[in-house]
Design a protein around this motif. Structure first.
Motif, short mmCIF file in Angstrom:
data_model
loop_
_atom_site.label_atom_id
_atom_site.label_comp_id
_atom_site.label_asym_id
_atom_site.label_seq_id
_atom_site.Cartn_x
_atom_site.Cartn_y
_atom_site.Cartn_z
N UNK A 179 90.64 -32.59 120.20
CA UNK A 179 89.82 -31.98 121.25
C UNK A 179 88.75 -31.06 120.67
N UNK A 180 88.79 -30.86 119.36
CA UNK A 180 87.84 -29.95 118.71
C UNK A 180 86.76 -30.73 117.96
N UNK A 186 92.71 -23.65 107.13
CA UNK A 186 91.77 -24.52 107.85
C UNK A 186 91.04 -25.45 106.89
N UNK A 195 95.04 -28.07 121.88
CA UNK A 195 94.37 -27.97 120.60
C UNK A 195 94.95 -29.03 119.67
N UNK A 196 95.12 -28.75 118.42
CA UNK A 196 95.64 -29.79 117.55
C UNK A 196 95.97 -29.25 116.19
N UNK A 197 95.63 -30.04 115.19
CA UNK A 197 96.07 -29.80 113.82
C UNK A 197 95.69 -28.39 113.34
N UNK A 198 94.52 -27.94 113.71
CA UNK A 198 94.08 -26.62 113.23
C UNK A 198 94.93 -25.49 113.80
N UNK A 199 95.65 -25.77 114.87
CA UNK A 199 96.46 -24.75 115.52
C UNK A 199 97.94 -24.87 115.14
N UNK A 200 98.21 -25.65 114.11
CA UNK A 200 99.61 -25.89 113.74
C UNK A 200 99.90 -25.29 112.38
N UNK A 201 100.58 -24.17 112.38
CA UNK A 201 101.02 -23.60 111.11
C UNK A 201 102.18 -22.65 111.37
N UNK A 253 103.25 -30.70 107.98
CA UNK A 253 101.78 -30.73 107.96
C UNK A 253 101.24 -32.09 108.44
N UNK A 254 101.96 -32.64 109.43
CA UNK A 254 101.47 -33.84 110.08
C UNK A 254 101.32 -33.55 111.55
N UNK A 255 100.15 -33.71 112.04
CA UNK A 255 99.99 -33.48 113.46
C UNK A 255 98.55 -33.64 113.84
N UNK A 256 98.36 -34.16 115.00
CA UNK A 256 97.00 -34.24 115.53
C UNK A 256 97.17 -34.32 117.03
N UNK A 257 96.23 -34.89 117.70
CA UNK A 257 96.35 -35.03 119.14
C UNK A 257 97.59 -35.83 119.46
N UNK A 258 98.48 -35.27 120.23
CA UNK A 258 99.73 -35.97 120.44
C UNK A 258 100.45 -35.38 121.64
#
Lengths: 815, 815
Positions: free
Chosen positions: A140-141, A505, B539-545, B723-728
């Motif tokens: 979405x970004x 990031x 959100x997505x990958x950038x928000x996953x930590x 460290x695997x994730x995206x729109x899901x």
């Protein structure tokens, strides 16, 4: 100052003819339509029939609020690019407005070029809508998947530093950077306005900040929207900008004002550049910026179920959350989308009509296709000399001393000389303190502030960039790398944690780009972490943290590398290797203090190529060690060798194998990291059953983590930093953390079964030696001479030479 | 606006009489003398005899450059405190100027009170000098060891946010905060100027920023010193300040100007407060600040070996580095120190003369003795209700659902109601998004900007503080806690890494204060990390930590705690526990999305008290498990229980033990963490040899790290975020990281030897189920109904209820 010719919504008519106005408004409607469709629709993309529940996505995700503003900026940037042949790229600070970037790059054709299945047809639009924030689809970004993007915008605060980094050494480039008014509140963004003090109007391009005041964050108004407007103008002037305001909620008036503002901004940029480049102007002039004040969620639902949406925080994400289940919401969505009059925007086959399509720039002038935003296309490999040219002569291990980073500075000097326009060093005021100042022989620190006679190495242009903001340093370098250039970030080890989150990031960006065919590799981001945990002489506990590597190793193994060169020649070999690499983050940890030379240049090259290895001259195990002494890091290597020398003297029969590790990832299993040693090789080196005493630069657990799956892991005993430290001498510091030579000998005695009784006397001597060393230190304020002046074998420099070297260790340049 | 009555060095005579001027200058000379002595001298403290090499420290460490400026500010603050009975504390942004703080607090007597061996005698001064930056002595910074300090200043950027945090709810307090012009460039500092938008002139105290423009960093000029002065004034006005300038290099003139500036500043503060408190003024008015422009290293050596020192970067640390070995340098040091005329400052016994000593405020009015700077003295424990009062009814495990943080909001509402003046919530715009908005029933978000009719929960005073700067949030809370109050920081999990470095500094501060007898315990810093890695729907990958906990565990075990409550009642129990604790950093990770209730309030209390435990209702091992399924975190607990339900159905004979972990530190060995389980208890729970399949919220390695020394550690198999994730979708997300129920079952089959052949069919079914789940998700954009609507046993809520709850999951408040 506010522009004399301030554009405003009352200035009507503006620069656009009636046709131009009509056309650009049609583009904007099309972009908004495509954005809304992405958020909501699975099917029925052009609303050819009534909207039914099944047309709507079951999970509505994304952010509408910022989207129409981004679309407005993009449309008007396209106009000035087309009219004036501007070479521009676009960075969306509010990157969560991904639908805008996708819509705009679809309209200009790039999207279909890089993703051929997203055709310029009704079916293409259907797929465009469906894939957005959908499993297996796109984020979405404004993510790496988005053409034209070098900035994801998920974590806020970095758009301006990325923009300035992109503009460096691209004198022709204009980097348009939308700053959200939420992002405006963040620290990294606040600091990065001052990056304009490091931008040369002669040799660099321009950044055009566009502060989008839509007034709201997720659930709050924004500070810049709620201070007096004159106070905001003061602030922006104080940041060094001329403010051009565009304000309104009537699209037709805002189009005129925005067109005028863009014209003024580009005029100003050209004036400043011409003045500096050929007009003899040397003083810093305020760069233009645009202050855009428009409603959040503009053109979206004004009110839903009695609550105001347009122009409030409620428009931040998805205004109509129940569209699939609630028929009245669905009707509102249809009404909203039809308000853009899609029938006027797309032909019967779903192709955007020609007069809209014609508004896009052509070819590489499209911001989405500009090669600067896919920097790997422009990347030229650095010209790198063999590090051995700068290697220091080593007649025997430990026979000489050098300051590793000082010699590395000479290597970087060569890099500077050979790569005049695509290599930079960034750092927070520490290039000299970290002893890389040899580079000043060919370049200066760039500085657009006042320069006084007393200043040294400051100039209006230069390839070293110092600002006391690690965030800005990191952002500048990221922007520079992502647009195809090269660089190094030199930083105090402890304070690199300031950019933990930025590193996250960037590492995530690299991980994703590796999976995208059309993205070309960019140069690696290389950190030199120095002034490290073991030598915080002028400072203390607050400056001691070696944990950045721990943070780094949580990211994908494909993109991270960590190096601990133990001396000068290995540091040189490491930096050469890192500067030649792509798509990694390289972390190099190396001290700046005088350090014994252990390896010749050739030996260093071989050792670094292997990443780790047995040092034969420090080993006497004849293939079958009683104990393995491992080490990683310059101070640990020193202590480990000193421990070996004690063992040699007192327990000559003990078979010791000495292993130094430069490339930390060699310790990990081959299945977990591309650099990982095979288990067979690991077992050959570290044995299957001998005790391993490992002196490590950082927190001990990382070594356990990396070797967790190794055969011999239960026998690995690690000493490292355990968060003990205060005012101390160098040796006192290692003693406080039990990583000193005496304690390493104690560890050997405790772990080698045959020594436990056999070497009890030596053990007690070691305990006594520690007590004596501490007593001496507390009394004299310096390390015990026998410790301080220790040398390897008989070949070392005498203590006077060491002391003289140590006396040059002040943290500031004296010339 | 610049003050009409701008103080300036040309305004002479100023407010000081000749005697007052003479006296305050004598204080300043004494402070400077004591500062220089700390940096250089081992002995001969009052220069009673010629200075010889042995009088000088062998290693010269510290920072002179900022010191005279800090001494100047301190002296003049003392004057206004004394004359006007101001209740003030002092924060040194350039905390590396530790010699100044130590000197000033020695002069006012506090130092000798808390450290009785540092007497007010020649011998006391000798010890004062010797201990500075000396092994076994004190740090070179304004550290916890320094009386009156709540701010170490080693890492730059936090002085203003600390100051604002200290001023909150202390309406009588003036917090003087010196901002170095180097620190001025940092992001966190730049953002924190806007903390004045969150300070109520009615119910809070005042912050007096003093920007010290000494012009230089380590090796560079500073940006604020090299932009046009009018540009700097614009910037500071834009930050909301009235600027009072003090500029000069003639001490006598600067004394007068500084005295006038202090008078003006205190007058303005009192005017603003009186206006707001009783005068009916409601608009925000600019707060005063002082811009102090004086030379770096003022009164130090002007020139050394032909190079200019005073007023340049060369004064940053130790100007005369070879004092011990170089006689001419030693003579310069003696001349420098004698220039302060020590014989006029100290009597024959080394006691500071009375007319100087009398300049200090008395008792607790001394900034060094002010109890606000030793907040534990003022700390009142929070009044906390039993969390069970807000507990949710649970008729059976999984029979109901709640949003954990929403219910926690109700508990925080109680805390707010019961603790009207010493509890705050900070967060970057996320209190509502994180569903803690129940607190708005009794308080508002404080906001000094404009308030519009559409705004909700914004008011001129309020106990929720939101600003989109995690740095400012953290700094405000630290300042609030260190001055004796309580609070919670609610943050998106991924972005808490922004304050990794600030956490480091706070954890180090806590570690040191625990070792200082006169420092009293302060409330713990409690983080609620929500909107976590597994549910980044918008959100997505950038928000996953989820790595903040990994960062935290590198700090001293004594001060860190980490909790992963799996449901609503355990979250309530956890927050009650954390809010009652002192001197820790508590990290709580809990989701905001609808979540099954597993435990009743009483069960939750017991479970949290143990920190981990077997859930009997999910176990069937009868004391002898074939496999242990462990979990920590809400989503992992859900997947682990779903895996158990599959095993029950398909392999009813398999003896499964189910263990949930709330307090992560229970996993660590008792010798390594105070909460660590004994090995015997650990072995009893996790067995000595059964396979353990562990579903963990974060990066899997942390579980290995914590259990590394346990008997059964080789059998622990961890699933977590890799460290695997995206729109899901939610389930797609856990599948991508192999932490889903199906994969956990596969893990069980692979690890329990008897199942490998026996359960091959089930294994294949699991593989197929994963493929089907992914196929469904990619087609429908939602999770497979059988997964999404799964419930534990027969008692769960039906799927309609779950879906309805999920539909309230928008990330913004709708009211």
């Amino acid at each position: 100052m506010t522009a004399a010719a301030t554009a405003s919504t009352t200035a009507n008519p503006g620069p656009l003819s009636a046709t131009e106005l009509d056309d650009i408004h049609a583009w904007w409607r099309a972009a908004n339509y495509l954005a809304v469709g992405q958020i909501y629709l699975l099917d029925n993309p052009l609303l050819d029939r009534d909207l039914v529940a099944e047309d709507v996505k079951p999970r509505l995700l994304g952010h509408w609020g910022t989207t129409p503003g981004l679309n407005m900026v993009y449309a008007h940037l396209n106009r000035v690019i087309r009219e004036r042949d501007v070479n521009a790229i676009f960075l969306a600070g509010p990157g969560h407005g991904g639908p805008a970037a996708v819509a705009s790059t679809y309209l200009d054709g790039t999207y279909s070029e890089v993703y051929p299945h997203i055709t310029q047809t009704t079916d293409g639009i259907r797929k465009l809508f469906r894939q957005f924030s959908f499993p297996g689809g796109i984020p979405s970004h404004v993510a790496p998947e988005t053409p034209g993007s070098i900035h994801e915008g998920g974590e806020l605060g970095y758009v301006l530093s990325h923009a300035y980094g992109a503009a460096l050494d691209n004198p022709d480039l204009v980097v348009a950077a939308v700053v959200g008014d939420g992002e405006f509140e963040t620290g990294p963004l606040a600091a990065s306005w001052h990056a304009n003090k490091l931008l040369s109007p002669v040799t660099d391009g321009a950044v055009l900040p566009i502060l989008h005041l839509n007034g709201w964050k997720i659930a709050n108004p924004t500070i810049p929207a709620r201070i007096r407007r004159e106070e905001l103008h003061d602030l922006l002037r104080g940041y060094g900008h001329e403010v051009i305001t565009v304000e309104g909620d009537d699209p037709m008036l805002v189009h005129q004002a925005m067109a005028a503002a863009m014209d003024t901004a580009i005029d100003r940029i050209r004036e400043i550049q011409a003045g500096a480049r050929t007009g003899g102007v040397t003083e810093r002039r305020p760069w233009p910026m645009i202050l855009m004040v428009t409603p959040k969620g503009w053109t979206g639902p004004k009110e839903i179920d009695g609550l105001r949406y347009e122009g409030t925080w409620r428009s931040h994400q998805v205004p109509l959350t129940e569209t699939r289940t609630n028929a009245s919401h669905r009707a509102m969505l249809a009404e909203w989308m039809r308000s853009y009059r899609p029938e006027e925007l797309f032909d019967a086959d779903g192709r955007v009509i020609e007069r809209i399509a014609a508004l896009a720039p052509v070819g590489d002038r499209r911001m989405s296709a500009n090669p600067h935003a896919n920097g790997g296309l422009l990347r030229r490999p650095l010209i790198l000399r063999d590090f051995r040219e700068r290697g220091v002569e080593v007649t025997a291990p430990g026979a000489s001393i050098h300051e590793p980073t000082r010699v590395m500075g000479q290597y970087l000097l060569d890099v500077m000389i050979d790569n005049l326009d695509n290599f930079r060093i960034v750092g927070p005021d520490e290039t000299a303190s970290n002893r890389l100042d040899a580079v000043y022989a060919t370049t200066d620190k760039v500085w657009q502030g006042e320069i006084l006679p007393v200043d040294v190495h400051l100039a209006g242009s230069g390839r070293v960039m110092e600002i006391l903001s690690e965030h800005t340093c990191q952002g500048l370098l990221e922007g520079y790398l992502l647009t195809g250039r090269h660089g190094v970030f030199s930083c105090y080890e402890a304070f690199i944690h300031l950019v933990d989150s930025m590193f996250n990031q960037h590492a995530k960006w690299l991980k994703v780009t590796r999976e995208i065919g059309w993205r070309r590799p960019v140069a690696s981001l290389t950190y030199l972490l120095t002034s490290h945990v073991w030598r915080q002489d002028h400072n203390g506990f607050s400056h001691q943290d070696p944990g950045f590597v721990d943070h780094v190793v949580n990211k994908k193994a494909d993109v991270i590398r960590a190096y601990f060169p133990p001396d000068t020649n290995t540091l040189l070999s490491t930096i050469e290797h890192c500067l030649a690499s792509v798509n990694y983050v390289n972390v190099i940890v190396a001290g700046k203090q005088p350090c014994f030379d252990w390896l010749t240049p050739d030996e260093a090259g071989d050792h670094c190529a292997r990443g780790l290895g047995i040092w034969d001259w420090a080993s006497n195990d004849e293939g079958s060690p009683d104990v393995v002494i491992g080490c990683a890091g310059d101070v640990p290597t020193l202590e480990a060798l000193a421990a070996v020398s004690i063992l040699r003297e007192h327990l000559p029969e003990l078979r010791v194998r000495f292993i130094n590790v430069v490339d930390l990832m060699r310790l990990q299993s081959a299945g977990e990291h591309p650099h990982g040693l095979s288990d067979r090789d690991f077992d050959t080196l570290f044995t299957a059953d001998a005790p391993v005493i490992f002196a490590y630069h950082g927190y001990p657990w990382l070594i356990h983590r990396l070797t967790y799956r190794r055969t011999n892991h239960a026998n690995i005993h690690v000493r490292g930093y355990k968060e003990e430290g205060t005012t101390s001498t160098p040796f006192d510091m290692v003693m406080m953390n039990d990583m000193d030579r005496f304690h390493l000998v104690i560890d050997v005695i405790d772990q080698v079964p045959t020594l436990r009784s056999h070497a009890a006397l030596l053990r007690q001597q070691m305990v006594d030696a520690r007590a004596e060393a501490q007593r001496y230190t507390r009394e004299h304020g310096d390390d015990l001479p026998s410790v301080r002046d220790w040398t390897w074998g008989d070949v070392g420099p005498d203590s006077a030479e060491l002391t003289a070297a140590a006396n040059t260790s002040a943290d500031f340049p004296t010339a």
